[in-house]
Design a protein around this motif. Sequence first.
Motif, PDB file in Angstrom:
ATOM      1  N   MET A 281       0.824  -1.202   0.000  1.00  0.00           N
ATOM      2  CA  MET A 281       0.000   0.000   0.000  1.00  0.00           C
ATOM      3  C   MET A 281       0.862   1.259   0.000  1.00  0.00           C
ATOM      4  SD  MET A 281      -3.212  -0.951   2.473  1.00  0.00           S
ATOM      5  CE  MET A 281      -2.184  -1.690   3.743  1.00  0.00           C
ATOM      6  N   ALA A 282       0.241   2.367  -0.376  1.00  0.00           N
ATOM      7  CA  ALA A 282       0.942   3.647  -0.453  1.00  0.00           C
ATOM      8  C   ALA A 282       1.633   3.988   0.858  1.00  0.00           C
ATOM      9  CB  ALA A 282      -0.043   4.751  -0.833  1.00  0.00           C
ATOM     10  N   ASP A 283       0.996   3.660   1.974  1.00  0.00           N
ATOM     11  CA  ASP A 283       1.550   3.986   3.286  1.00  0.00           C
ATOM     12  C   ASP A 283       2.941   3.397   3.474  1.00  0.00           C
ATOM     13  OD1 ASP A 283      -1.366   3.515   3.102  1.00  0.00           O
ATOM     14  OD2 ASP A 283      -1.418   4.430   5.088  1.00  0.00           O
ATOM     15  N   GLU A 284       3.160   2.221   2.889  1.00  0.00           N
ATOM     16  CA  GLU A 284       4.451   1.544   3.029  1.00  0.00           C
ATOM     17  C   GLU A 284       5.428   1.942   1.933  1.00  0.00           C
ATOM     18  OE1 GLU A 284       6.214  -3.054   3.045  1.00  0.00           O
ATOM     19  OE2 GLU A 284       4.079  -2.682   3.417  1.00  0.00           O
ATOM     20  N   PHE A 285       4.913   2.204   0.737  1.00  0.00           N
ATOM     21  CA  PHE A 285       5.794   2.469  -0.401  1.00  0.00           C
ATOM     22  C   PHE A 285       6.340   3.894  -0.402  1.00  0.00           C
ATOM     23  CE2 PHE A 285       6.794   3.661  -4.762  1.00  0.00           C
ATOM     24  CZ  PHE A 285       7.532   2.570  -5.204  1.00  0.00           C
ATOM     25  N   ILE A 286       5.483   4.858  -0.117  1.00  0.00           N
ATOM     26  CA  ILE A 286       5.870   6.269  -0.224  1.00  0.00           C
ATOM     27  C   ILE A 286       6.732   6.673   0.973  1.00  0.00           C
ATOM     28  CG2 ILE A 286       5.014   8.637  -0.286  1.00  0.00           C
ATOM     29  CD1 ILE A 286       2.521   7.597  -1.692  1.00  0.00           C
ATOM     30  N   THR A 287       7.848   7.331   0.674  1.00  0.00           N
ATOM     31  CA  THR A 287       8.745   7.825   1.720  1.00  0.00           C
ATOM     32  C   THR A 287       8.808   9.349   1.668  1.00  0.00           C
ATOM     33  OG1 THR A 287      10.659   7.600   0.243  1.00  0.00           O
ATOM     34  CG2 THR A 287      10.129   5.725   1.664  1.00  0.00           C
ATOM     35  N   GLU A 288       9.301   9.932   2.735  1.00  0.00           N
ATOM     36  CA  GLU A 288       9.308  11.389   2.849  1.00  0.00           C
ATOM     37  C   GLU A 288      10.189  12.067   1.809  1.00  0.00           C
ATOM     38  OE1 GLU A 288      10.399  12.452   6.790  1.00  0.00           O
ATOM     39  OE2 GLU A 288       8.528  11.714   7.705  1.00  0.00           O
ATOM     40  N   ASP A 289      11.201  11.366   1.307  1.00  0.00           N
ATOM     41  CA  ASP A 289      12.119  11.993   0.358  1.00  0.00           C
ATOM     42  C   ASP A 289      11.606  11.961  -1.083  1.00  0.00           C
ATOM     43  OD1 ASP A 289      12.360   9.229   0.291  1.00  0.00           O
ATOM     44  OD2 ASP A 289      14.434   9.295  -0.405  1.00  0.00           O
ATOM     45  N   MET A 290      10.435  11.366  -1.308  1.00  0.00           N
ATOM     46  CA  MET A 290       9.867  11.321  -2.657  1.00  0.00           C
ATOM     47  C   MET A 290       9.135  12.627  -2.965  1.00  0.00           C
ATOM     48  SD  MET A 290       8.277   7.481  -3.040  1.00  0.00           S
ATOM     49  CE  MET A 290       9.313   6.018  -3.069  1.00  0.00           C
ATOM     50  N   ALA A 291       9.518  13.267  -4.049  1.00  0.00           N
ATOM     51  CA  ALA A 291       8.850  14.502  -4.479  1.00  0.00           C
ATOM     52  C   ALA A 291       7.805  14.137  -5.537  1.00  0.00           C
ATOM     53  CB  ALA A 291       9.868  15.485  -5.037  1.00  0.00           C
ATOM     54  N   LEU A 292       6.716  13.571  -5.083  1.00  0.00           N
ATOM     55  CA  LEU A 292       5.701  13.051  -5.994  1.00  0.00           C
ATOM     56  C   LEU A 292       4.846  14.172  -6.579  1.00  0.00           C
ATOM     57  CD1 LEU A 292       4.574   9.980  -3.869  1.00  0.00           C
ATOM     58  CD2 LEU A 292       5.979   9.934  -5.939  1.00  0.00           C
ATOM     59  N   LYS A 293       4.548  14.052  -7.869  1.00  0.00           N
ATOM     60  CA  LYS A 293       3.695  15.021  -8.549  1.00  0.00           C
ATOM     61  C   LYS A 293       2.229  14.587  -8.539  1.00  0.00           C
ATOM     62  CE  LYS A 293       7.488  16.217 -11.690  1.00  0.00           C
ATOM     63  NZ  LYS A 293       7.953  16.225 -13.108  1.00  0.00           N
TER      64      LYS A 293
END
Length: 359
Positions: A281-293
Amino acid sequence: MAVQQGIWKISQSADAKPQALREIKLENEALLEQQIVKDISILNAHWLLIGQQVTTDFGKKIDLLAVDASGSVIVIELKKDRTPRDVVAQTIDYASWVETLTSDRLSRIYAEFAVKQGLSSQSLDEVFRQKFSMVLSEDDLNSSHQMVIVAAELDASTERIITYLNDKASVAVNAVFFSVFEDNGHQYLSRAWMIDPLETEEHAVNTSAKGHWNGELYCSFGAGPGSRNWEDAIEYGFVSGGGGRWYSKTLLDVSPGDRLWVNIPGTGYVGVAEVTASAVMADEFITEDMALKGSYARAEDVGEDNAEFFVGVKWLHTETQSTAFSEVGLFGNQNTIARPRDKKWDHTVERLKQVWMIK
């Protein structure tokens, strides 16, 4: 196995026991049918209702017809005053007729339904696009079908028949049970599925499959404003899907080492990748250093069923959306992940290998 349902009212007082609401008999199944017509999410939020009391070529009437985002047609029959076995047999008979319907015929069925309901659009293509944010493919429409029996209860023998058809014959038939509860003059509807609807949908896909699977996975990546972003996928190495279990469930079947070819519906093919990690899930995959658009729903905000699921990949080749590859004759499908078994998919993979020089 009988399905029992109940609703309890929770008291504001910590000392009071939950109060069970009184179950009452549904006096008029026509009322239930009308409630479903007014809001198909009573059955499934990811279905689009396209017909009511549809007359078959042999003079019978199908209670309700719907389609899902993959183009699968769903035959919905209320038990009414028929015996359980009769309604199962009747539903299968209806499905055999539905299987023969062309896209033009289904479009006319919807147009007639829209007129009777006073709907603003009589175009199946238009309402499908509004509902699913996807273009309806003529190849996908009615490429598979499902059967759903609506009842207060079924006898044990009929439940065994439905279970057998699903488990042993891979026939996409299911039953949904409704109960009505009353509290201070207000009535409440409760629903329980006999079989997980996702299993039935999977059987529908498998039943429609023809030919040999070439081992290559198809991936539909729904990029768009306010949603997932293709540049994110390239930079951080992923494909994703969400907004409901229908869109995310197929990602759970992907394994490291699989190869998938990515299509953005309405744009074209934009990449091929090797899977490096199973779905999370997104909660596990996304990290703080990702600058997602893009925008990706987390389970903590919308719940697991509606969360975005990510599959980690290593890109073997990518294109921008402006250079996406598209031409007549390529395979297209609305499933996030699919294992197509038709010649068009074989042609698509071979064509992409040629254009992108992939072995």
